[in-house]
Design a protein around this motif. Structure first.
Motif, PDB file in Angstrom:
ATOM      1  N   THR A   4      -7.872   9.932   3.881  1.00  0.00           N
ATOM      2  CA  THR A   4      -6.475   9.498   3.770  1.00  0.00           C
ATOM      3  C   THR A   4      -5.650  10.590   3.116  1.00  0.00           C
ATOM      4  OG1 THR A   4      -7.242   7.221   3.477  1.00  0.00           O
ATOM      5  CG2 THR A   4      -4.936   7.678   2.944  1.00  0.00           C
ATOM      6  N   ARG A 110      -6.123   8.833   8.007  1.00  0.00           N
ATOM      7  CA  ARG A 110      -5.103   7.823   7.740  1.00  0.00           C
ATOM      8  C   ARG A 110      -3.970   8.491   6.968  1.00  0.00           C
ATOM      9  NH1 ARG A 110     -10.116   5.648   6.694  1.00  0.00           N
ATOM     10  NH2 ARG A 110     -10.665   3.746   7.846  1.00  0.00           N
ATOM     11  N   ALA A 112      -0.339   7.922   4.604  1.00  0.00           N
ATOM     12  CA  ALA A 112       0.385   6.973   3.769  1.00  0.00           C
ATOM     13  C   ALA A 112       1.507   7.681   3.034  1.00  0.00           C
ATOM     14  CB  ALA A 112      -0.569   6.313   2.765  1.00  0.00           C
ATOM     15  N   CYS A 114       3.672   7.488  -0.665  1.00  0.00           N
ATOM     16  CA  CYS A 114       3.797   6.943  -2.019  1.00  0.00           C
ATOM     17  C   CYS A 114       4.961   7.661  -2.668  1.00  0.00           C
ATOM     18  CB  CYS A 114       2.513   7.157  -2.805  1.00  0.00           C
ATOM     19  SG  CYS A 114       2.545   6.447  -4.481  1.00  0.00           S
ATOM     20  N   GLU A 119      11.550   1.015  -2.115  1.00  0.00           N
ATOM     21  CA  GLU A 119      10.827   0.812  -0.859  1.00  0.00           C
ATOM     22  C   GLU A 119      11.757   0.592   0.332  1.00  0.00           C
ATOM     23  OE1 GLU A 119       7.616  -2.272   1.180  1.00  0.00           O
ATOM     24  OE2 GLU A 119       7.961  -2.365  -0.982  1.00  0.00           O
ATOM     25  N   GLU A 123      11.816   2.888   3.636  1.00  0.00           N
ATOM     26  CA  GLU A 123      11.584   2.344   4.975  1.00  0.00           C
ATOM     27  C   GLU A 123      12.709   2.769   5.923  1.00  0.00           C
ATOM     28  OE1 GLU A 123       9.437   0.574   6.658  1.00  0.00           O
ATOM     29  OE2 GLU A 123       8.058  -0.334   5.218  1.00  0.00           O
ATOM     30  N   SER A 137       0.770   2.922   5.636  1.00  0.00           N
ATOM     31  CA  SER A 137       1.264   2.180   4.478  1.00  0.00           C
ATOM     32  C   SER A 137       2.393   2.943   3.800  1.00  0.00           C
ATOM     33  CB  SER A 137       0.136   1.930   3.469  1.00  0.00           C
ATOM     34  OG  SER A 137      -0.280   3.145   2.869  1.00  0.00           O
ATOM     35  N   ILE A 139       4.324   2.740  -0.135  1.00  0.00           N
ATOM     36  CA  ILE A 139       4.528   2.160  -1.463  1.00  0.00           C
ATOM     37  C   ILE A 139       5.725   2.860  -2.087  1.00  0.00           C
ATOM     38  CG2 ILE A 139       3.550   1.783  -3.756  1.00  0.00           C
ATOM     39  CD1 ILE A 139       2.151   0.172  -1.592  1.00  0.00           C
ATOM     40  N   THR A 143       7.787  -1.411  -5.255  1.00  0.00           N
ATOM     41  CA  THR A 143       6.758  -2.216  -4.585  1.00  0.00           C
ATOM     42  C   THR A 143       5.854  -2.894  -5.612  1.00  0.00           C
ATOM     43  OG1 THR A 143       6.751  -0.609  -2.770  1.00  0.00           O
ATOM     44  CG2 THR A 143       4.928  -2.182  -2.848  1.00  0.00           C
ATOM     45  N   ALA A 157      -1.367   2.618  -2.051  1.00  0.00           N
ATOM     46  CA  ALA A 157      -1.018   3.261  -0.776  1.00  0.00           C
ATOM     47  C   ALA A 157      -2.271   3.571   0.030  1.00  0.00           C
ATOM     48  CB  ALA A 157      -0.211   4.529  -1.034  1.00  0.00           C
ATOM     49  N   ALA A 160      -3.983   0.195   1.131  1.00  0.00           N
ATOM     50  CA  ALA A 160      -3.210  -0.496   2.171  1.00  0.00           C
ATOM     51  C   ALA A 160      -3.340   0.210   3.519  1.00  0.00           C
ATOM     52  CB  ALA A 160      -1.744  -0.579   1.765  1.00  0.00           C
ATOM     53  N   ALA A 161      -3.633   1.496   3.476  1.00  0.00           N
ATOM     54  CA  ALA A 161      -3.847   2.250   4.711  1.00  0.00           C
ATOM     55  C   ALA A 161      -5.274   2.090   5.230  1.00  0.00           C
ATOM     56  CB  ALA A 161      -3.544   3.731   4.476  1.00  0.00           C
TER      57      ALA A 161
END
Length: 225
Positions: A4, A110, A112, A114, A119, A123, A137, A139, A143, A157, A160-161
């Protein structure tokens, strides 16, 4: 073996300073103070957060000008509003970002994010930049009850991934990222093309990235065990 790769956002994946400075200046202009921050000369201030920008601007007010009580809190809320409305006007991904993300994904890693950006704003920005779907993911600052350099957002992070912290590393651009990686017990690669440039080498990260072109090979080296 795939692992990751966790990314900071502002100053790592994208140069967001122009839109952050513009949001702060909108607050100053609303108080009749004019544009107190320069989008180029003050770019580094932007990456220290909204309140840092506000305080830097206030420090440049005339000595005969006073702010009312609670001005910073009021302006901080307004700043977030201004920024959310014009979040990707000047913001650009750093060169090679998308190609590196694609190569990492093709290698089975993966991905992610952070960040200490709220958040919801993170996004929105990632979607505006067209890269949200690259990350398993995200974060943000709000969050969890804590934010970087506390290691818990980083751990969240990765997990969640669908990854394992022991088989992950962080890509960032600040001392906060360096401290986060140390607290989480992982390696960190700091970008030399971000706001602080090569001066980040003073933090003794495990790697400095001169360009995102170098990231896939680094990931292969660090995550192959």
């Amino acid at each position: 073996m795939a692992g990751t790769v966790v990314f900071d956002l502002d100053g790592t994946l994208a140069d967001t300073s122009g839109d952050l400075i513009a949001a702060a200046n909108a607050c100053f202009e609303g108080r009749g103070l004019g544009a107190l921050l320069d989008p180029v000369a003050d770019a580094l201030i932007a990456f220290h957060g909204g309140r840092a920008m506000l305080r830097a601007g206030y420090a440049r007010m005339g000595s005969d000008m006073l702010l009312p009580p609670g001005a910073e809190d009021q302006d901080f809320a307004l700043l977030l509003g201004h920024y959310g409305e014009r979040i990707a006007v000047h913001t650009r991904l750093y060169p090679g970002t998308e190609a590196a993300l694609d190569q990492l994904a093709d290698a089975g890693h993966r991905l992610a994010v952070c960040t200490n950006k709220p958040e919801g704003l993170a996004e929105t920005l990632l979607r505006e930049l067209g890269i949200r779907d690259r990350f398993a993911s995200l974060i943000g600052a709000d969050t969890l009850p804590v934010r970087k350099p506390d290691p818990r957002p980083y751990t969240a992070a990765v997990e969640a991934a669908g990854g394992n912290v022991a088989h992950s590393f962080l890509v960032g651009d600040t001392e906060t990222d360096r401290k986060t990686a140390a607290a989480a017990g992982v390696k960190v690669a700091l970008v030399a093309f971000g706001p602080e440039g090569e001066s980040l080498s003073r933090l003794a990260p495990e790697a400095m990235l001169a360009h995102f072109d170098d990231l896939p090979a680094l990931a292969q080296d660090w995550l192959r065990a």
